[in-house]
Design a protein around this motif. Structure first.
Motif, PDB file in Angstrom:
ATOM      1  N   GLU A  52     -10.244 -17.404  22.239  1.00  0.00           N
ATOM      2  CA  GLU A  52      -9.034 -17.902  21.822  1.00  0.00           C
ATOM      3  C   GLU A  52      -7.998 -16.866  22.280  1.00  0.00           C
ATOM      4  O   GLU A  52      -8.435 -15.986  22.895  1.00  0.00           O
ATOM      5  N   ILE A  53      -6.703 -17.144  22.534  1.00  0.00           N
ATOM      6  CA  ILE A  53      -5.728 -16.311  22.878  1.00  0.00           C
ATOM      7  C   ILE A  53      -4.803 -16.131  21.628  1.00  0.00           C
ATOM      8  O   ILE A  53      -4.648 -16.849  20.821  1.00  0.00           O
ATOM      9  N   SER A  54      -4.101 -14.833  21.631  1.00  0.00           N
ATOM     10  CA  SER A  54      -3.365 -14.574  20.260  1.00  0.00           C
ATOM     11  C   SER A  54      -1.892 -14.697  20.627  1.00  0.00           C
ATOM     12  O   SER A  54      -1.356 -14.130  21.733  1.00  0.00           O
ATOM     13  N   VAL A  55      -0.938 -15.233  19.861  1.00  0.00           N
ATOM     14  CA  VAL A  55       0.252 -15.209  19.980  1.00  0.00           C
ATOM     15  C   VAL A  55       0.876 -14.644  18.618  1.00  0.00           C
ATOM     16  O   VAL A  55       0.192 -14.662  17.521  1.00  0.00           O
ATOM     17  N   THR A  56       1.871 -13.889  18.815  1.00  0.00           N
ATOM     18  CA  THR A  56       2.483 -12.995  17.442  1.00  0.00           C
ATOM     19  C   THR A  56       4.086 -13.075  17.187  1.00  0.00           C
ATOM     20  O   THR A  56       4.450 -13.750  18.320  1.00  0.00           O
ATOM     21  N   ARG A  57       4.450 -13.096  16.336  1.00  0.00           N
ATOM     22  CA  ARG A  57       5.809 -13.269  16.117  1.00  0.00           C
ATOM     23  C   ARG A  57       6.207 -12.283  14.631  1.00  0.00           C
ATOM     24  O   ARG A  57       5.629 -12.452  13.638  1.00  0.00           O
ATOM     25  N   TYR A  58       7.029 -11.362  14.886  1.00  0.00           N
ATOM     26  CA  TYR A  58       7.698 -10.665  13.719  1.00  0.00           C
ATOM     27  C   TYR A  58       8.319 -11.679  12.843  1.00  0.00           C
ATOM     28  O   TYR A  58       9.292 -12.537  13.478  1.00  0.00           O
ATOM     29  N   VAL A  59       8.504 -11.537  11.818  1.00  0.00           N
ATOM     30  CA  VAL A  59       9.212 -12.239  10.882  1.00  0.00           C
ATOM     31  C   VAL A  59       9.958 -11.480   9.887  1.00  0.00           C
ATOM     32  O   VAL A  59       9.045 -10.485   9.001  1.00  0.00           O
ATOM     33  N   HIS A  60      11.248 -11.671   9.855  1.00  0.00           N
ATOM     34  CA  HIS A  60      11.887 -10.702   8.662  1.00  0.00           C
ATOM     35  C   HIS A  60      11.979 -11.582   7.495  1.00  0.00           C
ATOM     36  O   HIS A  60      12.533 -12.692   7.156  1.00  0.00           O
ATOM     37  N   LEU A  61      11.538 -10.811   6.315  1.00  0.00           N
ATOM     38  CA  LEU A  61      11.403 -11.357   5.022  1.00  0.00           C
ATOM     39  C   LEU A  61      12.582 -10.535   4.030  1.00  0.00           C
ATOM     40  O   LEU A  61      12.602  -9.392   4.312  1.00  0.00           O
ATOM     41  N   SER A  62      12.942 -11.162   3.225  1.00  0.00           N
ATOM     42  CA  SER A  62      14.160 -10.742   2.454  1.00  0.00           C
ATOM     43  C   SER A  62      13.178 -10.052   1.112  1.00  0.00           C
ATOM     44  O   SER A  62      14.053  -9.232   0.296  1.00  0.00           O
ATOM     45  N   GLY A  63      11.931 -10.330   1.046  1.00  0.00           N
ATOM     46  CA  GLY A  63      11.463  -9.829  -0.313  1.00  0.00           C
ATOM     47  C   GLY A  63       9.925 -10.261  -0.130  1.00  0.00           C
ATOM     48  O   GLY A  63       9.365 -10.607   0.690  1.00  0.00           O
ATOM     49  N   GLU A  64       9.534 -10.192  -1.402  1.00  0.00           N
ATOM     50  CA  GLU A  64       8.037 -10.807  -1.482  1.00  0.00           C
ATOM     51  C   GLU A  64       7.671 -12.420  -1.480  1.00  0.00           C
ATOM     52  O   GLU A  64       8.452 -12.854  -2.442  1.00  0.00           O
ATOM     53  N   PRO A  65       6.981 -12.891  -0.635  1.00  0.00           N
ATOM     54  CA  PRO A  65       6.992 -14.331  -0.924  1.00  0.00           C
ATOM     55  C   PRO A  65       6.225 -14.886  -2.264  1.00  0.00           C
ATOM     56  O   PRO A  65       5.462 -14.096  -2.921  1.00  0.00           O
ATOM     57  N   SER A  66       6.679 -16.049  -2.660  1.00  0.00           N
ATOM     58  CA  SER A  66       6.217 -16.401  -4.039  1.00  0.00           C
ATOM     59  C   SER A  66       5.150 -17.199  -3.577  1.00  0.00           C
ATOM     60  O   SER A  66       4.687 -17.620  -2.576  1.00  0.00           O
ATOM     61  N   MET A  86       1.377  -6.738  -2.046  1.00  0.00           N
ATOM     62  CA  MET A  86       2.278  -6.597  -1.297  1.00  0.00           C
ATOM     63  C   MET A  86       3.747  -6.072  -1.975  1.00  0.00           C
ATOM     64  O   MET A  86       3.832  -6.185  -3.119  1.00  0.00           O
ATOM     65  N   ASP A  87       4.290  -5.377  -1.088  1.00  0.00           N
ATOM     66  CA  ASP A  87       5.609  -4.675  -1.462  1.00  0.00           C
ATOM     67  C   ASP A  87       6.713  -5.843  -1.720  1.00  0.00           C
ATOM     68  O   ASP A  87       6.777  -6.905  -1.013  1.00  0.00           O
ATOM     69  N   ASN A  88       7.558  -5.889  -2.897  1.00  0.00           N
ATOM     70  CA  ASN A  88       8.607  -6.865  -3.061  1.00  0.00           C
ATOM     71  C   ASN A  88       9.805  -6.114  -2.484  1.00  0.00           C
ATOM     72  O   ASN A  88      10.831  -5.386  -3.224  1.00  0.00           O
ATOM     73  N   ARG A  89       9.865  -6.180  -1.144  1.00  0.00           N
ATOM     74  CA  ARG A  89      11.296  -5.317  -0.501  1.00  0.00           C
ATOM     75  C   ARG A  89      11.381  -6.209   0.664  1.00  0.00           C
ATOM     76  O   ARG A  89      10.675  -6.793   1.350  1.00  0.00           O
ATOM     77  N   GLU A  90      12.698  -5.949   1.258  1.00  0.00           N
ATOM     78  CA  GLU A  90      13.139  -6.474   2.564  1.00  0.00           C
ATOM     79  C   GLU A  90      12.017  -5.793   3.566  1.00  0.00           C
ATOM     80  O   GLU A  90      12.009  -4.714   3.629  1.00  0.00           O
ATOM     81  N   GLN A  91      11.373  -6.667   4.466  1.00  0.00           N
ATOM     82  CA  GLN A  91      10.281  -6.069   5.447  1.00  0.00           C
ATOM     83  C   GLN A  91      10.166  -6.930   6.546  1.00  0.00           C
ATOM     84  O   GLN A  91      10.444  -7.966   6.393  1.00  0.00           O
ATOM     85  N   MET A  92       9.373  -6.266   7.532  1.00  0.00           N
ATOM     86  CA  MET A  92       8.960  -6.999   8.689  1.00  0.00           C
ATOM     87  C   MET A  92       7.382  -7.438   8.445  1.00  0.00           C
ATOM     88  O   MET A  92       6.644  -6.605   8.022  1.00  0.00           O
ATOM     89  N   VAL A  93       7.102  -8.593   8.653  1.00  0.00           N
ATOM     90  CA  VAL A  93       5.554  -8.979   8.775  1.00  0.00           C
ATOM     91  C   VAL A  93       5.314  -9.682  10.038  1.00  0.00           C
ATOM     92  O   VAL A  93       6.321  -9.893  10.894  1.00  0.00           O
TER      93      VAL A  93
END
Lengths: 135, 189
Positions: free
Chosen positions: B149-163, B173-180
Motif C-alpha cells: 500500500e501507499i500512505s496518504v495523510t491529512r491534518y484535520v483541525h477539530l474544534s473539540g472531541e468527536p461524538s 482523547m482530549d476535549n480541546r481544539e486540536q489537530m489530528v
C-alpha cells in the motif's frame, strides 16, 4: 577498383537510411520507460502534498489578530500536535513561526510572516509565506 | 599474387549494416519492456496523488460561509459509513474516456481499496499518540494478504472531541481544539 559495379546506389542509400531510422526509433523506445519512472520517483520523493497540507492549516492561524485571547496557547498546542503527528506518521521534522508585527502593509492588507520548516531526511524545505490580513 | 579488390564498397556496407543491426537489437532488448517492481513507482505516484486530492476535496469547506469542511463534520460525528461512501465516490471517479461500469456516475475504478486511521495526541494522560480506526473500503478490512500500500495523510483541525466515539477512545482523547492526522492506506486490489 577497376570494375566496381556502381549501379543501384539508391537502393544501398535507402537501406542505410532505413536502418538508421530504426536505430533512432529504438533509442526513443529505450528512453521512454526511463522518463516515466524517473519522473514518478521524483514526484514521490518530494512531499509536495504534505507541505501544502501544513501551509493550508497554518495560514488561517497566521491570519489571526495578535490580540486574540489564548493565541499563544493555541499556537503552541497546534505546534505540539503537528510535530508529534508529523514525526510519528510522516517521518518528518516540522516547525513553524509566525510573525504578526512585520510592519509590511499596503492600502488594504497587512502581511504576517509564516515560516515553515520541514525536513524528512530527503527533502529539507523552508518557506517564508506572507499571509495577507485585511486591514 | 594479385589481390582481388573488387566489391570493397559492398564489404564496407555489409559491415556497417551488421553493426547497425547489432546496435538496434541491443537497444531493443535492453529496453524495459518488462514491468519490473521498480516501475510500480508510476502507478504508486498516481494513486498517491489521487488519495491526497480526494482528502483535500473533502477537507475544503463548501462555501465561504461554511466554517467546517465535510471531512471535519464526518470526523466530529465519527460518521464512518458516510466517509466510506463519499471517499469511495471520489476515488472511483473517472474521466469518462475509459471503460465505465456506470456511465451515468462515471464510476470506473472499483479496485482501489483503503483503510483509514485517525491519530491524535493525548495531553492529559500519557502525552502519547493514540489512534482509532476510521473505516475501510469493502475489502479494505481483510488484512490477511494484500497488495503493497501507499500512505496518504491529512491534518484535520477539530474544534473539540468527536461524538459517538468508542468508549476506550472517548476515555483517552482530549476535549480541546486540536489537530489530528487522518492516515489512509491505499492499494489496488
Amino acid at each position: 577498383m577497376e570494375s566496381l559495379d556502381d549501379e543501384g546506389q539508391w537502393i544501398v542509400l535507402m537501406g542505410v537510411v532505413v536502418a538508421t531510422g530504426m536505430f533512432i526509433l529504438a533509442i526513443i523506445i529505450n528512453q521512454a520507460p526511463m522518463v516515466g519512472q524517473s519522473t514518478a520517483e521524483a514526484v514521490l520523493e518530494f512531499p509536495k502534498n504534505e507541505i501544502q497540507d501544513i501551509r493550508y492549516h497554518l495560514a488561517p492561524i497566521a491570519q489571526l489578530d495578535a490580540n486574540t485571547t489564548g493565541l499563544i496557547d493555541k499556537e503552541n498546542k497546534m505546534r505540539a500536535d503537528m510535530q508529534a503527528l508529523s514525526m510519528a506518521r510522516n517521518n518528518a521534522v516540522m516547525d513553524f513561526d509566525i510573525d504578526r508585527n512585520t510592519g509590511f502593509e499596503d492600502l488594504f492588507y497587512q502581511y504576517n510572516r509564516l515560516d515553515i520548516h520541514y525536513n524528512n531526511g530527503v527533502t529539507t524545505y523552508d518557506e517564508e509565506y506572507s499571509v495577507p490580513v485585511r486591514l | 599474387m594479385v589481390m582481388n579488390d573488387e566489391g570493397q564498397l559492398y564489404t564496407i556496407e555489409g559491415i556497417t549494416a551488421g553493426i547497425i543491426m547489432l546496435l538496434t537489437a541491443y537497444v531493443v532488448f535492453s529496453t524495459g519492456f518488462v514491468f519490473t517492481p521498480g516501475d510500480a513507482h508510476i502507478a504508486d505516484m498516481q494513486l498517491q496523488q489521487l488519495g491526497y486530492d480526494a482528502l483535500l476535496v473533502m477537507d475544503t469547506p463548501g462555501s465561504i460561509e461554511d466554517d467546517k469542511s465535510r471531512l471535519q463534520e464526518l470526523i466530529m460525528t465519527n460518521d464512518q459509513a458516510a466517509f466510506k461512501d463519499e471517499f469511495n465516490m471520489l476515488l472511483q471517479k473517472g474521466t469518462g474516456t475509459t471503460y465505465m461500469d456506470d456511465p451515468a456516475g462515471f464510476i470506473i475504478d472499483e479496485r482501489t481499496q483503503w483503510n483509514a486511521t485517525i491519530y491524535y495526541r493525548d495531553t492529559d494522560h500519557d502525552n502519547l499518540l493514540h489512534s482509532y480506526a476510521f473505516g475501510n473500503s469493502t475489502r479494505g478490512g481483510e488484512f490477511v494478504t494484500r497488495e503493497p500500500e501507499i500512505s496518504v495523510t491529512r491534518y484535520v483541525h477539530l474544534s473539540g472531541e468527536p461524538s459517538y466515539l468508542p468508549v476506550d477512545v472517548r476515555n483517552i482523547m482530549d476535549n480541546r481544539e486540536q489537530m489530528v492526522l487522518l492516515e489512509v492506506l491505499l492499494w489496488r486490489a
